[in-house]
Motif scaffolding. Sequence first.
Motif, PDB file in Angstrom:
ATOM      1  N   LEU A  88       0.824  -1.207   0.000  1.00  0.00           N
ATOM      2  CA  LEU A  88       0.000   0.000   0.000  1.00  0.00           C
ATOM      3  C   LEU A  88       0.861   1.261   0.000  1.00  0.00           C
ATOM      4  O   LEU A  88       0.572   2.227  -0.719  1.00  0.00           O
ATOM      5  CB  LEU A  88      -0.927  -0.002   1.215  1.00  0.00           C
ATOM      6  N   LEU A  92       0.206   3.793  -3.090  1.00  0.00           N
ATOM      7  CA  LEU A  92      -0.834   4.794  -2.839  1.00  0.00           C
ATOM      8  C   LEU A  92      -0.353   6.244  -2.763  1.00  0.00           C
ATOM      9  O   LEU A  92      -1.010   7.128  -3.333  1.00  0.00           O
ATOM     10  CB  LEU A  92      -1.617   4.424  -1.574  1.00  0.00           C
ATOM     11  N   TRP A 121      -3.763  12.951   1.337  1.00  0.00           N
ATOM     12  CA  TRP A 121      -3.842  11.654   2.022  1.00  0.00           C
ATOM     13  C   TRP A 121      -2.503  11.264   2.636  1.00  0.00           C
ATOM     14  O   TRP A 121      -1.452  11.343   2.004  1.00  0.00           O
ATOM     15  CB  TRP A 121      -4.279  10.564   1.040  1.00  0.00           C
ATOM     16  N   ALA A 123      -1.055   7.983   5.067  1.00  0.00           N
ATOM     17  CA  ALA A 123      -1.441   6.645   5.546  1.00  0.00           C
ATOM     18  C   ALA A 123      -1.854   6.699   7.016  1.00  0.00           C
ATOM     19  O   ALA A 123      -1.093   7.205   7.843  1.00  0.00           O
ATOM     20  CB  ALA A 123      -0.290   5.668   5.370  1.00  0.00           C
ATOM     21  N   SER A 264      -4.424  -2.389  -4.653  1.00  0.00           N
ATOM     22  CA  SER A 264      -4.044  -1.522  -3.537  1.00  0.00           C
ATOM     23  C   SER A 264      -5.119  -0.479  -3.267  1.00  0.00           C
ATOM     24  O   SER A 264      -5.461  -0.205  -2.108  1.00  0.00           O
ATOM     25  CB  SER A 264      -2.703  -0.846  -3.829  1.00  0.00           C
ATOM     26  N   ASP A 267      -8.022  -2.349  -1.671  1.00  0.00           N
ATOM     27  CA  ASP A 267      -7.750  -2.753  -0.287  1.00  0.00           C
ATOM     28  C   ASP A 267      -7.814  -1.559   0.659  1.00  0.00           C
ATOM     29  O   ASP A 267      -8.355  -1.662   1.763  1.00  0.00           O
ATOM     30  CB  ASP A 267      -6.385  -3.434  -0.186  1.00  0.00           C
ATOM     31  N   GLU A 268      -7.249  -0.421   0.256  1.00  0.00           N
ATOM     32  CA  GLU A 268      -7.312   0.756   1.128  1.00  0.00           C
ATOM     33  C   GLU A 268      -8.756   1.212   1.301  1.00  0.00           C
ATOM     34  O   GLU A 268      -9.157   1.632   2.394  1.00  0.00           O
ATOM     35  CB  GLU A 268      -6.465   1.893   0.552  1.00  0.00           C
ATOM     36  N   CYS A 269      -9.530   1.112   0.243  1.00  0.00           N
ATOM     37  CA  CYS A 269     -10.969   1.407   0.325  1.00  0.00           C
ATOM     38  C   CYS A 269     -11.630   0.515   1.362  1.00  0.00           C
ATOM     39  O   CYS A 269     -12.404   0.979   2.211  1.00  0.00           O
ATOM     40  CB  CYS A 269     -11.604   1.197  -1.053  1.00  0.00           C
ATOM     41  N   TYR A 271     -10.208  -1.227   3.889  1.00  0.00           N
ATOM     42  CA  TYR A 271      -9.714  -0.964   5.238  1.00  0.00           C
ATOM     43  C   TYR A 271     -10.380   0.269   5.833  1.00  0.00           C
ATOM     44  O   TYR A 271     -10.902   0.238   6.952  1.00  0.00           O
ATOM     45  CB  TYR A 271      -8.191  -0.766   5.220  1.00  0.00           C
ATOM     46  N   GLU A 272     -10.355   1.370   5.094  1.00  0.00           N
ATOM     47  CA  GLU A 272     -10.881   2.615   5.634  1.00  0.00           C
ATOM     48  C   GLU A 272     -12.393   2.549   5.847  1.00  0.00           C
ATOM     49  O   GLU A 272     -12.917   3.165   6.781  1.00  0.00           O
ATOM     50  CB  GLU A 272     -10.503   3.778   4.709  1.00  0.00           C
ATOM     51  N   SER A 281     -14.473   6.673   2.355  1.00  0.00           N
ATOM     52  CA  SER A 281     -13.078   6.714   1.928  1.00  0.00           C
ATOM     53  C   SER A 281     -12.993   7.212   0.492  1.00  0.00           C
ATOM     54  O   SER A 281     -13.691   6.701  -0.395  1.00  0.00           O
ATOM     55  CB  SER A 281     -12.456   5.322   2.017  1.00  0.00           C
ATOM     56  N   TRP A 283     -10.792   6.548  -1.541  1.00  0.00           N
ATOM     57  CA  TRP A 283     -10.266   5.462  -2.377  1.00  0.00           C
ATOM     58  C   TRP A 283     -11.385   4.579  -2.934  1.00  0.00           C
ATOM     59  O   TRP A 283     -11.148   3.786  -3.850  1.00  0.00           O
ATOM     60  CB  TRP A 283      -9.278   4.615  -1.583  1.00  0.00           C
TER      61      TRP A 283
END
Length: 366
Positions: A88, A92, A121, A123, A264, A267-269, A271-272, A281, A283
Amino acid sequence: MFWGACQKLFLLGLLEISIYSVESHICDGLGEVPRHRLGSKTAYFNVPTENYFRRKFESETGMCKAQQVWLLTRHGTRYPTKNDMGRLMEYLPKLSQQIAENHQQGRGCLEEDDISQLASWVAPYSARDREQLQETGYDELYEIGQHWKEMFPELFSVPYSPEKFKIEFTVKNRTGQSAYHFLRGMFGEDAVGEIEMPKPYEPNFILRFYKACPRWLKEVYKNNETTYKERLLFVESQPFQAVLHAVSARLGFMHPISSRELESIYDECRYETAWWPNKSSPWCKSFAPHDFEVMEYHQDLKYYYEDSFGHPLNSQTACRTIIDLYNHFRTSVVSDEADHQGIFYFAHDKSLFKVLALMELFRPIE
């Protein structure tokens, strides 16, 4: 000569209209995130639940009385693993700046507010957070503990004692943290501080049995040629490539981003979305509802072959866990008195998937 110039202008006009209509179409329906359909990163709070289990037989019919609960659960919502966090952070930060530049040049579908969030953004985690339980995970397990207490008050509305309750978790911090917050929800803030938590051990043939199986590690987990073949093929398929091209265009890229970059962003979408239930999010904003289905299927292919019905070894490794369940219940039935009122195990998704496969639950229709 004049006709030739007119032809060129006419064709150019058609091309512009065509581009506009395509861009307009791919920008439709964005921002609708199916919070309950984000694979193994779905927050517990986002899953619709109904009380399927509790039936007040004892008060309604006088026939049944809860005697024992055997619980195997996954840890709560967590931060990324070391490998995921590295991936990530590799993609990102650079992508966020490129997306902002694309927007400044008039490309992409994102709104000004989304672009502003991506451009600034940072992390929301650091190396010390990797694999740890995230704050939302504390609340999830606390409420799950409360849920079981409310469902079976005759078993759990009593003071904690090691004679009545058995607790185990793996060597990973997130499962120990999950156990603590579960017990906090079940027995209260004051009592949980007095509970002496057991020391985790390895190998644990009940909670992390797959790690103690060299054959599974060799033939399944580390076998890229067969276990991950279908997932790799799916990346090259039309449905996945359609999502890749659509998301790239919505973010303003002239050429498609890589599949690793797409994963990536996804996945960030996820997670957040799990960490902040009341916040959107940025993302997630480039995915349409159908795209989430495709990406979830991409995830499912990994779990199906690595942990579930995709390989017979997956379910076979879970035998000791099912034997433990059987032995506890058998003792309760034979002696008419449970050895423990509650057996609480805190493990991982790999543990649960393999146990479910051995019990033949949720097998896909072939």
